[in-house]
Design a protein around this motif. Structure first.
Motif, PDB file in Angstrom:
ATOM      1  N   UNK A  51       0.824  -1.209   0.000  1.00 57.67           N
ATOM      2  CA  UNK A  51       0.000   0.000   0.000  1.00 57.67           C
ATOM      3  C   UNK A  51       0.860   1.261   0.000  1.00 57.67           C
ATOM      4  N   UNK A  52       1.989   1.223   0.710  1.00 58.94           N
ATOM      5  CA  UNK A  52       2.826   2.417   0.849  1.00 58.94           C
ATOM      6  C   UNK A  52       3.762   2.633  -0.332  1.00 58.94           C
ATOM      7  N   UNK A  53       4.287   1.543  -0.915  1.00 61.85           N
ATOM      8  CA  UNK A  53       5.329   1.679  -1.928  1.00 61.85           C
ATOM      9  C   UNK A  53       4.906   1.205  -3.317  1.00 61.85           C
ATOM     10  N   UNK A  54       3.741   0.594  -3.423  1.00 57.24           N
ATOM     11  CA  UNK A  54       3.252   0.177  -4.725  1.00 57.24           C
ATOM     12  C   UNK A  54       3.690  -1.220  -5.118  1.00 57.24           C
ATOM     13  N   UNK A  55       3.092  -1.716  -6.175  1.00 54.19           N
ATOM     14  CA  UNK A  55       3.362  -3.085  -6.622  1.00 54.19           C
ATOM     15  C   UNK A  55       4.730  -3.227  -7.283  1.00 54.19           C
ATOM     16  N   UNK A  56       5.418  -2.106  -7.547  1.00 53.27           N
ATOM     17  CA  UNK A  56       6.743  -2.206  -8.165  1.00 53.27           C
ATOM     18  C   UNK A  56       7.780  -2.815  -7.225  1.00 53.27           C
ATOM     19  N   UNK A  57       7.450  -2.946  -5.937  1.00 55.88           N
ATOM     20  CA  UNK A  57       8.383  -3.570  -4.997  1.00 55.88           C
ATOM     21  C   UNK A  57       8.081  -5.059  -4.827  1.00 55.88           C
ATOM     22  N   UNK A  58       7.254  -5.617  -5.707  1.00 53.54           N
ATOM     23  CA  UNK A  58       6.909  -7.031  -5.631  1.00 53.54           C
ATOM     24  C   UNK A  58       7.565  -7.815  -6.756  1.00 53.54           C
ATOM     25  N   UNK A  59       7.928  -9.045  -6.448  1.00 51.76           N
ATOM     26  CA  UNK A  59       8.349  -9.992  -7.465  1.00 51.76           C
ATOM     27  C   UNK A  59       7.113 -10.617  -8.106  1.00 51.76           C
ATOM     28  N   UNK A  60       7.317 -11.387  -9.148  1.00 53.44           N
ATOM     29  CA  UNK A  60       6.182 -11.984  -9.849  1.00 53.44           C
ATOM     30  C   UNK A  60       5.386 -12.929  -8.960  1.00 53.44           C
ATOM     31  N   UNK A  61       6.057 -13.573  -8.001  1.00 58.48           N
ATOM     32  CA  UNK A  61       5.359 -14.515  -7.120  1.00 58.48           C
ATOM     33  C   UNK A  61       4.715 -13.842  -5.915  1.00 58.48           C
ATOM     34  N   UNK A  62       4.795 -12.505  -5.833  1.00 54.49           N
ATOM     35  CA  UNK A  62       4.165 -11.780  -4.743  1.00 54.49           C
ATOM     36  C   UNK A  62       5.077 -11.461  -3.581  1.00 54.49           C
ATOM     37  N   UNK A  63       6.288 -12.013  -3.574  1.00 53.04           N
ATOM     38  CA  UNK A  63       7.240 -11.700  -2.508  1.00 53.04           C
ATOM     39  C   UNK A  63       7.755 -10.268  -2.664  1.00 53.04           C
ATOM     40  N   UNK A  64       8.268  -9.729  -1.559  1.00 50.85           N
ATOM     41  CA  UNK A  64       8.893  -8.414  -1.610  1.00 50.85           C
ATOM     42  C   UNK A  64      10.209  -8.505  -2.379  1.00 50.85           C
ATOM     43  N   UNK A  65      10.397  -7.594  -3.316  1.00 54.50           N
ATOM     44  CA  UNK A  65      11.654  -7.495  -4.061  1.00 54.50           C
ATOM     45  C   UNK A  65      12.630  -6.688  -3.208  1.00 54.50           C
ATOM     46  N   UNK A  66      13.544  -7.362  -2.541  1.00 54.72           N
ATOM     47  CA  UNK A  66      14.454  -6.705  -1.606  1.00 54.72           C
ATOM     48  C   UNK A  66      15.286  -5.623  -2.280  1.00 54.72           C
ATOM     49  N   UNK A  67      15.800  -5.925  -3.467  1.00 55.12           N
ATOM     50  CA  UNK A  67      16.657  -4.951  -4.142  1.00 55.12           C
ATOM     51  C   UNK A  67      15.867  -3.711  -4.546  1.00 55.12           C
ATOM     52  N   UNK A  68      14.686  -3.915  -5.100  1.00 51.43           N
ATOM     53  CA  UNK A  68      13.875  -2.779  -5.536  1.00 51.43           C
ATOM     54  C   UNK A  68      13.496  -1.892  -4.353  1.00 51.43           C
ATOM     55  N   UNK A  69      13.103  -2.515  -3.251  1.00 45.06           N
ATOM     56  CA  UNK A  69      12.721  -1.738  -2.076  1.00 45.06           C
ATOM     57  C   UNK A  69      13.934  -1.050  -1.460  1.00 45.06           C
ATOM     58  N   UNK A  70      15.065  -1.749  -1.428  1.00 48.50           N
ATOM     59  CA  UNK A  70      16.277  -1.147  -0.887  1.00 48.50           C
ATOM     60  C   UNK A  70      16.727   0.058  -1.693  1.00 48.50           C
ATOM     61  N   UNK A  71      16.662  -0.056  -3.029  1.00 46.63           N
ATOM     62  CA  UNK A  71      17.026   1.076  -3.882  1.00 46.63           C
ATOM     63  C   UNK A  71      16.077   2.249  -3.671  1.00 46.63           C
ATOM     64  N   UNK A  72      14.824   1.929  -3.394  1.00 45.01           N
ATOM     65  CA  UNK A  72      13.808   2.971  -3.242  1.00 45.01           C
ATOM     66  C   UNK A  72      14.028   3.803  -1.982  1.00 45.01           C
ATOM     67  N   UNK A  73      14.485   3.170  -0.910  1.00 44.36           N
ATOM     68  CA  UNK A  73      14.600   3.876   0.372  1.00 44.36           C
ATOM     69  C   UNK A  73      16.018   4.326   0.696  1.00 44.36           C
ATOM     70  N   UNK A  74      17.012   3.899  -0.090  1.00 45.93           N
ATOM     71  CA  UNK A  74      18.414   4.099   0.294  1.00 45.93           C
ATOM     72  C   UNK A  74      18.736   5.567   0.544  1.00 45.93           C
ATOM     73  N   UNK A  75      18.362   6.446  -0.366  1.00 40.89           N
ATOM     74  CA  UNK A  75      18.680   7.872  -0.233  1.00 40.89           C
ATOM     75  C   UNK A  75      17.453   8.712   0.094  1.00 40.89           C
ATOM     76  N   UNK A  76      16.422   8.084   0.634  1.00 37.16           N
ATOM     77  CA  UNK A  76      15.197   8.804   0.971  1.00 37.16           C
ATOM     78  C   UNK A  76      14.817   8.512   2.424  1.00 37.16           C
ATOM     79  N   UNK A  77      15.310   9.310   3.362  1.00 37.30           N
ATOM     80  CA  UNK A  77      15.054   9.053   4.790  1.00 37.30           C
ATOM     81  C   UNK A  77      13.580   8.948   5.138  1.00 37.30           C
ATOM     82  N   UNK A  78      12.734   9.757   4.506  1.00 33.74           N
ATOM     83  CA  UNK A  78      11.307   9.708   4.829  1.00 33.74           C
ATOM     84  C   UNK A  78      10.718   8.340   4.506  1.00 33.74           C
TER      85      UNK A  78
END
Length: 264
Positions: A51-78
């Motif tokens: 809900x907070x980060x969108x479906x772009x942080x999901x893998x095809x099987x529904x798991x969280x995409x660790x790399x995508x989420x990590x890249x998303x938050x790395x330089x964004x403290x909020x």
């Protein structure tokens, strides 16, 4: 029963130290394993992350995409704080449950692997001992570049994103120096002659009671970027409210032992 807080830095060798402590019979709670558990599909934290980060942080099987989420938050403290607000209450609840299970099984002390123990300071007041797995910065950089196949500037950026190991070492009660050969580090963990466990009765590592095992089953590929242990002011559940039915599945300790050995 008392608690021991274990921490370190990226590529400092903390995972290798944890593996040795588990082999010695210590009760270890690995926060990484808990973090992977609470974000599996079907759990509240998973739904709130989507809900907070969108479906772009999901893998095809529904798991969280660790790399995508990590890249998303790395330089964004909020966004990083938002992720922490979602995951940390769930992580803290599971840590409380696992600690209480070890208490019921008769363990005299439990080692909590908390990556950001000194950064947040939320759990420090509960720790009788604090331990840092330390290595000098040049060694840390070389290990990280080799282990993750990173360029020097990328490895340095990851190290700079964490509290320096020198600062953690100054705040810890015990320091395990893992700057040299792994055999030297292992000698520090020897219950008979090592400085870390010296004076800690080996019998205190083992339980005196038996108790049903944890109900968790876990896909080890499911995980999140590291986050703070607890949110200040978050109401924690009462341990008396938990029940622990027996299960054929592996316990969190057994799952942690099965994690891929990262090397010193």
């Amino acid at each position: 029963m008392f608690l021991v807080g274990l921490t370190g830095g990226i590529a400092s060798g903390k995972s290798s130290v944890l593996q040795v402590l588990q082999q010695l019979g210590c009760a270890v709670i690995d926060v990484d394993v808990i973090a992977r558990h609470v974000v599996q599909p079907g759990y509240p934290a998973h739904r709130r992350i989507v809900e907070a980060f969108g479906t772009e942080v999901l893998l095809e099987n529904g798991d969280i995409d660790r790399k995508a989420l990590g890249d998303l938050i790395f330089n964004q403290p909020d966004r990083r704080h938002l992720l922490n607000a979602i995951t940390h209450p769930e992580i803290c609840r599971e840590m409380t449950k696992e600690t209480f299970k070890y208490f019921l099984r008769g363990y005299r002390y439990v080692i909590l692997d908390v990556p950001l123990l000194f950064e947040t300071k939320k759990l420090l007041k509960y720790m009788k001992h604090t331990v840092v797995v330390y290595c000098d910065r040049d060694t840390q950089l070389a290990r990280l570049m080799q282990r993750n196949n990173l360029k020097q500037e990328d490895a340095e950026a990851r190290i700079k994103a964490q509290l320096p190991l020198e600062d953690k070492a100054r705040m810890a009660r015990h320091v395990l120096d893992n700057s040299g050969e792994w055999s030297v580090t292992k000698r520090q963990l020897d219950p008979q002659g090592g400085k870390f466990l010296r004076g800690w009765d080996p019998e205190r590592m083992r339980p005196v009671l038996s108790h049903p095992r944890s109900t968790y089953t876990l896909n080890p590929d499911r995980a999140l970027p590291r986050a703070d242990p607890c949110l200040e002011g978050e109401k924690q559940p009462s341990v008396s409210s938990y029940t622990f039915p027996p299960s054929p599945g592996p316990s969190l300790q057994e799952q942690a032992q099965n994690r891929v050995h990262e090397g010193p």
